[in-house]
Write a protein that holds these residues in place. Structure first.
Motif, PDB file in Angstrom:
ATOM      1  N   UNK A 316       3.395   0.871   7.978  1.00 12.46           N
ATOM      2  CA  UNK A 316       4.712   0.795   7.340  1.00 12.46           C
ATOM      3  C   UNK A 316       4.985   1.909   6.342  1.00 12.46           C
ATOM      4  N   UNK A 317       3.977   2.683   5.960  1.00 12.09           N
ATOM      5  CA  UNK A 317       4.163   3.628   4.849  1.00 12.09           C
ATOM      6  C   UNK A 317       5.286   4.638   5.083  1.00 12.09           C
ATOM      7  N   UNK A 318       5.475   5.173   6.314  1.00  7.79           N
ATOM      8  CA  UNK A 318       6.626   6.065   6.535  1.00  7.79           C
ATOM      9  C   UNK A 318       7.969   5.352   6.407  1.00  7.79           C
ATOM     10  N   UNK A 319       8.025   4.036   6.668  1.00  4.23           N
ATOM     11  CA  UNK A 319       9.273   3.286   6.474  1.00  4.23           C
ATOM     12  C   UNK A 319       9.684   3.296   5.012  1.00  4.23           C
ATOM     13  N   UNK A 320       8.698   3.242   4.140  1.00  9.70           N
ATOM     14  CA  UNK A 320       8.974   3.217   2.699  1.00  9.70           C
ATOM     15  C   UNK A 320       9.174   4.631   2.167  1.00  9.70           C
ATOM     16  N   UNK A 321       8.257   5.532   2.515  1.00  7.83           N
ATOM     17  CA  UNK A 321       8.291   6.878   1.950  1.00  7.83           C
ATOM     18  C   UNK A 321       9.300   7.810   2.590  1.00  7.83           C
ATOM     19  N   UNK A 322       9.542   7.654   3.895  1.00  2.00           N
ATOM     20  CA  UNK A 322      10.468   8.547   4.578  1.00  2.00           C
ATOM     21  C   UNK A 322      10.079  10.000   4.379  1.00  2.00           C
ATOM     22  N   UNK A 323      11.085  10.836   4.104  1.00  2.00           N
ATOM     23  CA  UNK A 323      10.848  12.255   3.841  1.00  2.00           C
ATOM     24  C   UNK A 323      10.643  12.544   2.362  1.00  2.00           C
ATOM     25  N   UNK A 324      10.528  11.483   1.563  1.00  2.00           N
ATOM     26  CA  UNK A 324      10.471  11.661   0.113  1.00  2.00           C
ATOM     27  C   UNK A 324       9.050  11.662  -0.435  1.00  2.00           C
ATOM     28  N   UNK A 325       8.051  11.606   0.449  1.00  2.00           N
ATOM     29  CA  UNK A 325       6.657  11.660   0.021  1.00  2.00           C
ATOM     30  C   UNK A 325       5.929  12.693   0.869  1.00  2.00           C
ATOM     31  N   UNK A 326       4.750  13.100   0.406  1.00  2.00           N
ATOM     32  CA  UNK A 326       3.883  13.993   1.179  1.00  2.00           C
ATOM     33  C   UNK A 326       2.852  13.143   1.912  1.00  2.00           C
ATOM     34  N   UNK A 327       2.443  13.607   3.097  1.00  2.00           N
ATOM     35  CA  UNK A 327       1.504  12.839   3.917  1.00  2.00           C
ATOM     36  C   UNK A 327       0.202  13.600   4.109  1.00  2.00           C
ATOM     37  N   UNK A 328      -0.855  12.813   4.260  1.00  2.00           N
ATOM     38  CA  UNK A 328      -2.174  13.359   4.535  1.00  2.00           C
ATOM     39  C   UNK A 328      -2.861  12.424   5.518  1.00  2.00           C
ATOM     40  N   UNK A 329      -4.113  12.695   5.844  1.00  2.00           N
ATOM     41  CA  UNK A 329      -4.861  11.781   6.704  1.00  2.00           C
ATOM     42  C   UNK A 329      -5.802  10.943   5.840  1.00  2.00           C
TER      43      UNK A 329
END
Length: 381
Positions: A316-329
């Motif tokens: 679910x994390x992309x549902x919350x963060x969208x394009x407003x957060x940075x992603x890693x593995x």
């Protein structure tokens, strides 16, 4: 009572822990929002631990607040009471729907039941739970999917996983995103940030923040290892502050033992609720490289505090963060690379902080409450 009018609902709040962690934030946020819409026909009763009665009475001045037996403060007693005492209480208060906010529900409630299933990670990430906990919650989720009139989940990802893994009936699942208390979680001023740094003994030092339970699923050991790699060769390396409950991840101690002696790692435990905006909003980065979440309230709260967030694109994390957060593995090597890139790019951190703060405004407990009320109305029907 007309078919479209909300029913009388009994909410079982006895599962809320004293530390007001995830389920506590959910129940408090929901009840606070329901208190604002009680004049719109919603008729509520709430049963809670004796220590929470005054809090709930303030939140819901128009609701009936009932004290649960003192013994239910202990989990085995609470689960037994849930099957026997809770259905009797539902009958006594005239409930037309019973809402259970934490996975489990009575097998014979005497009225329709709605249950909140917070995530499916007991199935998708089984290796991150001990056997007894995994077995219990898997059984509870399967039972709730079978017995509940409606199942409420905090994200589309959780809904989709329940359908994919357990063949859940999609017509009986309602998605109610969590909200965030924008008064409690706000962009802090410099004084708030300085006060938290002083409490933590950081002085003027910069830091990377983690806030959450120390469970294996939260991936704290790899965060520690990734942070150490990212900052070890810097002239003024930022500290890492791992705050929140102690949890049960033995690998954290092993990761701590690997940290070079010149780096600073703090584990202050629980922070005061009033200090959370200063802690999150004062960090260079709020890092949360989880293996998967049913919703991801910690990243939403960090976004609401205008913190640049680094998380994973799991569940679910992309549902919350969208394009407003940075992603890693989840791997420490990639966490190191992506964290270092953020630490070196002040402009990107500022951009993420603003984008996250703006996006967090879209998540409100009032919206969540509306979905709950609609689910309760459908359950009674």
């Amino acid at each position: 009572m007309t078919a479209g009018r909300p029913p009388r609902v009994l909410i079982d709040a006895t599962s809320v822990p004293a530390d007001r962690g995830g389920v506590g934030r959910y129940v408090d946020g929901l009840l606070g929002a329901l208190g604002k819409v009680c004049g719109q026909g919603i008729d509520l009763a709430v049963v809670g631990l004796r220590t929470d009665l005054e809090r709930y009475s303030r939140m819901l001045p128009g609701a009936e607040i009932v004290a649960a037996p003192a013994a239910v403060a202990h989990r085995p007693a609470r689960l037994a009471w849930e099957q026997t005492g809770l259905p009797l209480l539902a009958q006594q208060v005239g409930a037309q729907v019973l809402h259970s906010p934490f996975y489990t529900c009575p097998l014979r409630a005497g009225c329709p039941v709605t249950v909140t299933v917070h995530d499916a990670t007991f199935f998708t990430e089984p290796e991150h739970y001990d056997k007894s906990r995994r077995t219990f919650f898997r059984s509870a989720i399967k039972t709730s999917l079978r017995r509940a009139a409606r199942v409420i989940v905090p994200s589309k990802a959780t809904r989709d996983e329940l359908i994919r893994l357990l063949d859940a009936d999609p017509t009986r699942i309602d998605v109610a995103y969590h909200g965030v208390d924008h008064a409690a979680f706000h962009a802090p001023g410099e004084e708030e940030k300085a006060r938290v740094r002083a409490r933590l003994g950081l002085g003027d030092s910069s830091y990377v923040a983690f806030l959450g339970a120390k469970e294996p699923r939260k991936n704290v050991p790899n965060l520690i290892r990734g942070w150490a790699r990212a900052v070890a060769d810097r002239q003024d390396p930022p500290a890492l502050v791992v705050a929140g409950g102690q949890g049960h991840d033995d690998d954290i101690d092993r990761a701590v033992a690997e940290v070079p002696s010149h780096l600073r790692l703090l584990r202050p435990g629980y922070l005061r609720y009033a200090d959370l905006p200063g802690f999150l909003g004062g960090a260079l980065v709020a890092a949360y490289p989880s293996y998967g979440e049913g919703f991801g309230l910690p990243i939403l709260e960090a976004m609401a505090c205008a913190a640049p967030v680094l998380t994973t694109p799991r569940l679910s994390l992309p549902e919350v963060g969208g394009d407003a957060v940075a992603y890693t593995s989840e791997a420490p090597e990639q966490i190191a690379v992506d964290l270092a890139a953020l630490l070196d790019d002040e402009q990107r951190r500022l951009s993420l902080a603003k984008a996250g703060f703006d996006r967090a405004k879209e998540f409100t407990w009032e919206s969540s409450a509306e979905v709950h009320i609609a689910a309760w109305t459908r359950a009674r029907a």
